[in-house]
Design a protein around this motif. Structure first.
Motif, short mmCIF file in Angstrom:
data_model
loop_
_atom_site.label_atom_id
_atom_site.label_comp_id
_atom_site.label_asym_id
_atom_site.label_seq_id
_atom_site.Cartn_x
_atom_site.Cartn_y
_atom_site.Cartn_z
N GLY A 6 0.88 -1.18 0.00
CA GLY A 6 0.00 0.00 0.00
C GLY A 6 0.90 1.22 0.00
O GLY A 6 1.95 1.21 0.66
N ILE A 73 -3.03 0.46 -3.75
CA ILE A 73 -2.73 -0.82 -3.08
C ILE A 73 -2.48 -1.88 -4.15
O ILE A 73 -2.98 -1.75 -5.27
N VAL A 165 -5.15 -3.91 4.09
CA VAL A 165 -4.95 -2.50 3.70
C VAL A 165 -6.14 -2.09 2.82
O VAL A 165 -6.56 -2.86 1.95
N LEU A 175 -4.93 5.67 4.03
CA LEU A 175 -4.90 4.22 3.76
C LEU A 175 -5.13 3.56 5.10
O LEU A 175 -4.33 3.74 6.04
N PHE A 177 -5.33 0.39 7.74
CA PHE A 177 -4.62 -0.89 7.85
C PHE A 177 -4.98 -1.59 9.16
O PHE A 177 -5.44 -0.93 10.12
N LEU A 195 2.88 0.49 3.22
CA LEU A 195 2.45 -0.63 4.07
C LEU A 195 2.77 -1.89 3.28
O LEU A 195 2.48 -1.95 2.09
N TYR A 219 -4.41 4.27 10.38
CA TYR A 219 -4.30 4.73 8.99
C TYR A 219 -3.00 5.49 8.81
O TYR A 219 -2.39 5.98 9.78
#
Ligand code: M6R
Length: 616
Positions: A6, A73, A165, A175, A177, A195, A219
């Motif tokens: 990500g 992602i 993600v 994003l 997670f 990520l 996030y």
């Protein structure tokens, strides 16, 4: 196994489209094995593309390189729920296509969640467990939750293993997670935050990391990070998920790994590169040990029993560790396969030390054994190659091997560095209890081991390559040794099994006549690993095998009497017997590698195996 990436960036962070960066990061995870590929990118438009196939083909077919954006992602899928077809590839989306999710792991309660969501009108397009996640987020948003609260609530109702993600178009600058059991790491770059399921994915862009812990979620934005801890499992009701904010600042680590370390560097496979990196990895590990050891040695000295728990290759290193602790440090010590350890824990208590050996630091069987040991009051020492991974985090003491990233699924440099660490620890304990002469000799040879390893590797590679042309036609092999040679025989056989798919079994040589020898017939390959003083005993085992026509491959020290009764000979330098195992495994690693290649297999991606095993 699945791979996740990500990325969220400030505008203009990269001078190529985000789709190309995602493709590169996924390529760095290719070694994990996969069957499908996909990505979602948000820029001027939101695109989700996915397909069965290899990264280069899928990226070309779906035009990864032409899509740019500020958040994206990507995923490589290794099929668990549902066959490897386009519809099962990640990302998965909700009914409206506003939430895109990539996931590693296995959700235990997905069938029940799917049924509830279906009854509420959600339409599923795949066979996967993952797809419940975007629909859950959508469902909670419909009920009035803000997007991040809906995400947290969705995560709170999941049971099982996950690294997740998420892009949500209703909160596009973040994003989301979450992690439970399946590894997930944050990479902090200059103009982008990453990520990933594994550090090599983004190593080209940053070596500054935070390793997430189980139960954490949050996030990242292009400039910031929020990590929270889930305080309790949630229900499908309208209460907000219970979380608390985590202060992660002290957990940011700058690794001494370079992007080159995670590349093949001209070698055809990572495994071969990693075999050749062993002299350097050993030197770095031994040099690094000096700083961290004193408190650990005190604890080992005070301990009553020293119990090792580990799996696979790390178990073989542990068998040597236990032998070293018994013989050098004069401590009662034993190694257990971690998945079996629970049946041996009842007499382990506060006065004992459990040493958990795991290169990844995430092996669930070993983590469970660590938790059991701690419940019984024992102190735990972790030996791992991955900083801040789960097992070191839950242990009282840690020693890190400095092998650098090991990408090949078959462990090589992490094994020899683990053995070096365990030998060093035993030596340090032995030093405190006397016996100076032998200790000096071992210490000197351990210091020389990088150089000796280098000479073994260069001396035998060509011979082993040609030997693999004979071995590739065999279906079975025995690996036999005694004493320190047994773990080496076991490790050699494991390597042959897992990458060359030859049925290779290891036994203590003395045990072979109690059954296994019944299988031996003309040209049956038997590999003997002789470390030193057990030579005389091994001689009769070799004779027994020869008498039945076996093809004998012997690894022994220079001048060994065993060579005259062997068909193939690998002469090891004359090092102390405690150091010899580190050298004796090298020809066997190469033998497995070249046999796998000769049989047409890719040693970096053995079938059915994962580098990190996070399922029980
Ligand atoms: O990460 P760990 O060291 O805990 O992994 C343990 C085993 O899964 C691992 O050694 C496995 O056996 C490898 N495939 C060996 O090459």
């Amino acid at each position: 196994m699945c791979g996740i990436i990500g990325i969220i960036t400030v505008p203009g962070a990269f001078n190529e489209p985000l789709g190309s960066i995602i493709k590169k990061c996924l390529k760095n995870l290719e070694y994990r094995g996969y069957d499908s590929v996909g990505f979602a990118i948000l820029g001027d438009i939101f695109v989700v593309r996915k397909s069965k196939g290899k990264i280069d083909d899928v990226a070309f077919g779906l035009g990864f390189d032409k899509y740019d954006g500020f958040v994206g992602i990507g995923h490589t899928r290794w099929a668990t729920h549902g066959p490897p077809v386009d519809k099962n590839a990640h990302p998965h989306t909700d009914c409206l296509g506003r939430v895109a999710v990539v996931h590693n792991g296995v959700l235990e309660n997905y069938l029940e969640l799917k049924e509830i969501l279906r009854r509420k009108g959600h339409v599923f397009k795949s066979d996967t467990d993952t797809e419940v996640i975007p629909h859950l987020i959508e469902e909670f948003k419909k009920r009035g939750f803000q997007p991040y609260e809906a995400f947290k609530k969705a995560i709170s109702v999941l049971r099982g293993a996950y690294a997740v993600v998420v892009i949500d178009l209703d909160e596009p600058n973040k994003l989301f997670f979450a992690r439970n059991t399946s590894p997930l790491i944050i990479g902090i770059g200059e103009n982008a935050i990453f990520l990933a399921s594994d550090i090599p994915a983004f190593l080209e862009y940053t070596n500054k990391v935070i390793v997430l812990e189980d139960g954490e979620l949050g996030y990242v934005t292009s400039r910031g990070i929020l990590i929270e801890k889930l305080l309790k499992p949630g229900e499908l009701d309208d209460e907000l998920a219970m979380t608390e904010i985590v202060d992660y600042k002290s957990r940011i680590k700058v690794l001494d790994w370079t992007p080159e370390m995670a590349k093949k560097g001209g070698y055809p496979h990572f495994m071969l590169k990693e075999i050749h990196e062993q002299p350097g990895a050993l030197a770095a590990t031994i040099a690094g040990l000096k700083e961290e050891i004193d408190g650990i040695v005190d604890a080992l000295l005070k301990s009553d029993k020293i119990i090792f728990v580990a799996a696979g290759t790390s178990y073989h290193a542990s068998l040597l560790g236990a032998l070293y602790m018994n013989n050098l440090a004069e401590k009662w010590s034993m190694a257990f396969i971690s998945s079996e350890a629970r049946w041996w824990m009842s007499n382990i208590g506060e006065e004992d030390i459990v040493i958990a050996v795991s290169q990844s630091g995430e092996t669930i069987d070993t983590l469970v054994a660590v938790r059991e040991a701690k419940r019984n009051g024992a102190k735990v020492l972790a030996v791992s190659n991955i900083i801040d991974s789960a097992i070191p985090r839950e242990s009282d003491f840690v020693v890190y091997t400095k092998a650098g990233p090991e990408i090949g699924v078959a462990a090589t440099k992490t094994f020899t560095t683990q053995v070096a660490v365990l030998l060093y620890l035993s030596l340090k304990v032995a030093e405190r209890i006397g016996n100076k002469r032998i200790i000096e000799e071992i210490k000197n040879d351990l210091a020389k081991v990088p150089e000796l390893a280098s000479s073994v590797l260069s001396r035998y590679e060509a011979r082993i390559k040609s030997l693999s042309r004979i071995l590739k036609k065999k279906t079975n092999a025995f690996y036999l040794g005694r004493g320190f040679g047994v773990p080496i025989a076991m490790e050699g056989a494991l390597k042959m099994k897992e990458i060359a798919y030859i049925h290779a079994e290891a036994y203590p040589a003395g045990e072979s006549k109690h059954g296994p020898i019944a299988l031996v017939e003309k040209d049956f390959p038997v590999v003997f690993t002789s470390i030193g003083e057990e030579e005389e005993l091994l001689q009769s085992n070799i004779e027994e095998m020869r008498a039945r026509g076996a093809w004998i491959i012997t690894i022994a020290r220079k001048g060994s009497r065993l060579f005259s009764i062997s068909d193939e000979k690998f002469e090891m330098p004359n090092a102390n017997e405690y150091v010899m195992p580190i050298l004796s495994i090298l020809p066997l690693q190469m033998l497995a590698y070249y046999t796998a290649v000769a049989r047409g297999y890719d040693p970096d991606k053995p079938r059915n195996l994962a580098k990190t095993v996070t399922v029980i």
